[in-house]
Design an enzyme around this catalytic site. Structure first.
Site, PDB file in Angstrom:
ATOM      1  N   CYS A 134       8.930  55.196 -18.422  1.00 26.38           N
ATOM      2  CA  CYS A 134      10.012  54.308 -17.990  1.00 26.38           C
ATOM      3  C   CYS A 134      11.153  54.346 -19.000  1.00 26.38           C
ATOM      4  O   CYS A 134      11.123  53.635 -20.009  1.00 26.38           O
ATOM      5  CB  CYS A 134       9.473  52.895 -17.817  1.00 26.38           C
ATOM      6  SG  CYS A 134      10.729  51.717 -17.308  1.00 26.38           S
ATOM      7  N   CYS A 137      12.731  50.974 -19.565  1.00 27.17           N
ATOM      8  CA  CYS A 137      11.942  50.050 -20.397  1.00 27.17           C
ATOM      9  C   CYS A 137      11.998  50.449 -21.875  1.00 27.17           C
ATOM     10  O   CYS A 137      12.125  49.609 -22.759  1.00 27.17           O
ATOM     11  CB  CYS A 137      10.475  50.050 -19.962  1.00 27.17           C
ATOM     12  SG  CYS A 137      10.197  50.073 -18.194  1.00 27.17           S
ATOM     13  N   ASP A 138      11.859  51.745 -22.147  1.00 28.54           N
ATOM     14  CA  ASP A 138      11.588  52.183 -23.510  1.00 28.54           C
ATOM     15  C   ASP A 138      12.709  52.999 -24.165  1.00 28.54           C
ATOM     16  O   ASP A 138      12.616  53.330 -25.353  1.00 28.54           O
ATOM     17  CB  ASP A 138      10.307  53.041 -23.525  1.00 28.54           C
ATOM     18  CG  ASP A 138       9.097  52.262 -23.029  1.00 28.54           C
ATOM     19  OD1 ASP A 138       9.107  51.027 -23.172  1.00 28.54           O
ATOM     20  OD2 ASP A 138       8.166  52.890 -22.505  1.00 28.54           O
TER      21      ASP A 138
END
Lengths: 306, 306
Positions: A134, A137-138
């Site tokens: 992701c 997300c990261d």
């Protein structure tokens, strides 16, 4: 036996939440199950530019708006993975991984797909510590560093473009020498100076130092030559598989595990429906998922009123 | 012969505009035809509450947002009714009612449906002067007066609810004693004190005085008794027919005039596709139209790249 709900919807992505809007507007008592974050794959998508009427929106924002809308008319939500769906004749029993049981006249499966993981020695160990599924997300963990995106579809390329806003350099590793993605996205990738495209290559091994990823060794598919791309992060976008493990006891899955439905989103099991990416279909998009959700809920309404 | 466009999309409702988003994002040279107002049936709808992610929006606003989105990536638009589509082998020629000609490799028909008109002596004469097919457009002319809505589907009931904000009283005349609409909408109608439901009745004659509508005579379907509902306006919502007159020379229509397509939105004529309400389908909704538009454009992209 008192059946608790008219319909249980498993999954709260665009398909499940649209089914919830339509089911509750038809006055059906509705329960939604979500194992992770509401919104499904939307929450892992940086930007959506092909949901008609909304020119550009972050996946998380669209997910939140759909979640609010899906629960607006009284749908309940339970946060739990579903372990199995028992067919009890004129009703279904849904059992969660925590052992809780819920009953409904109908079930709509809208669990979508799960990203395929990188199959290299050490992949599991480094997931979340150098390997991420992701970018949204990261991505921020790799600010000003070099990263590798594996894959050439729309998801891979869009996440690569997203990462260029944060990182120093993005390698895109693809198996062939052409992309599977939309032309406009490919054009953007080719015009981006932070991106280097590495064609005809497959991941071969993780390169680590002191338990930290420092590179990805890749293999040329023609010459079998090996080469290391120095990087701090690896983002595989190498496909996805349907999340249908809990349906193994039903004869409704194709050889890849997708749910076989008719044009009314009905499976061959009375009262069991499916919608969205989890079904056998050619085009998996937000608009095709919402379509399926509406049709499934409409079919459930007709089934219950029959 | 230089073919001017990759794809011509006929109609700019949700199906056509979604096809435009997908076609132009795939770098296809795209032309949209619209005979009336962009947005299709949306522009005649007061409020949309089941387009996932947008809890409530006026039809006109959603139409405008979809129009902006549909032309965002370079689609051209022509305002003209299409008279015919000629099949010239590997391309199609679209001829407008003004005699202009345009060519494209593929055509997507997304012309939707047209409201069925009230079939009573004088109906034509009084259309726009007492008979209206668009409460949102004309409702304000009947402020504080009494009106009749004919029909018991979602459109009829939603427009009746809209009219209660303006008029003194709304009669809803339905043929049966139950509604075909969603339960939540029916509940709202039943709870509204300005609405009187007249069941088991059909329109029988217009009642006029000095060339002005003063009532609608209705007939009871069981007893054949006649009765006059005093009113200044009549809003028929008695169904719709597909707008496919220009396709009569193709063998692609069902007995009611809807376009027969496969799951890829392809007709039996190579290069001819259809999407949205104009196709043979069970559920005609904004979300099912956008689905069709995306699939049709994706099929066109594959057809052209083949």
């Amino acid at each position: 036996m008192d059946v608790q709900y008219d319909v249980i919807i498993i999954g709260s992505g665009p398909a499940g939440l649209t089914a919830a809007v339509y089911a509750t507007r038809a006055n059906l008592k509705t329960l939604i199950f979500e194992a992770e974050t509401p919104g499904g794959k939307l929450t892992k998508t940086y930007s959506i530019e092909n949901y008609p009427g909304i020119k550009s929106i972050s996946g998380v924002d669209l997910a939140m708006q759909m979640m609010e809308h899906g629960t607006e008319f009284g749908a309940a939500i339970e946060y739990a993975p579903v372990e199995k769906v028992e067919n009890c004749g004129d009703y279904k029993k849904v059992v969660t991984a925590f052992g809780d049981e819920f009953t409904a006249k109908c079930v709509i499966v809208a669990t979508g797909t799960k990203e395929r993981t990188l199959d290299l020695p050490g992949s599991d160990e480094y997931t979340g510590r150098g390997i991420s599924y992701c970018a949204v997300c990261d991505g921020a963990f790799y600010r000003n560093k070099d990263v590798v995106v594996v894959g050439g579809g729309n998801s891979a390329l869009e996440e690569a473009l997203y990462l260029t806003q944060l990182v120093n350099k993005v390698y895109i590793v693809i198996r062939r020498d052409v992309f599977r993605a939309d032309a406009t996205v490919v054009d953007k990738v080719k015009a981006n100076e932070k991106i280097e495209i590495v064609t005809k290559s497959l991941p071969h091994a993780l390169v680590t130092e002191n338990k930290v990823i420092t590179g990805l060794e890749i293999e040329n598919v023609d010459t079998h030559e090996l080469k290391v791309l120095n990087c701090s992060g690896i983002f595989p976008y190498i496909g996805a598989d349907p999340a249908t493990g809990f349906l193994k006891n039903y004869d409704v899955l194709d050889s890849k595990g997708y749910v076989i439905v008719d044009k009314n989103m009905a499976t061959s099991v009375p009262g069991l429906y499916a919608a969205g990416d989890v079904t056998v279909k050619d085009l998996r998009q937000v608009v095709t998922a919402t379509n399926d959700g509406a049709i499934a809920a409409n079919s459930v309404t007709r089934y219950i009123n029959k």
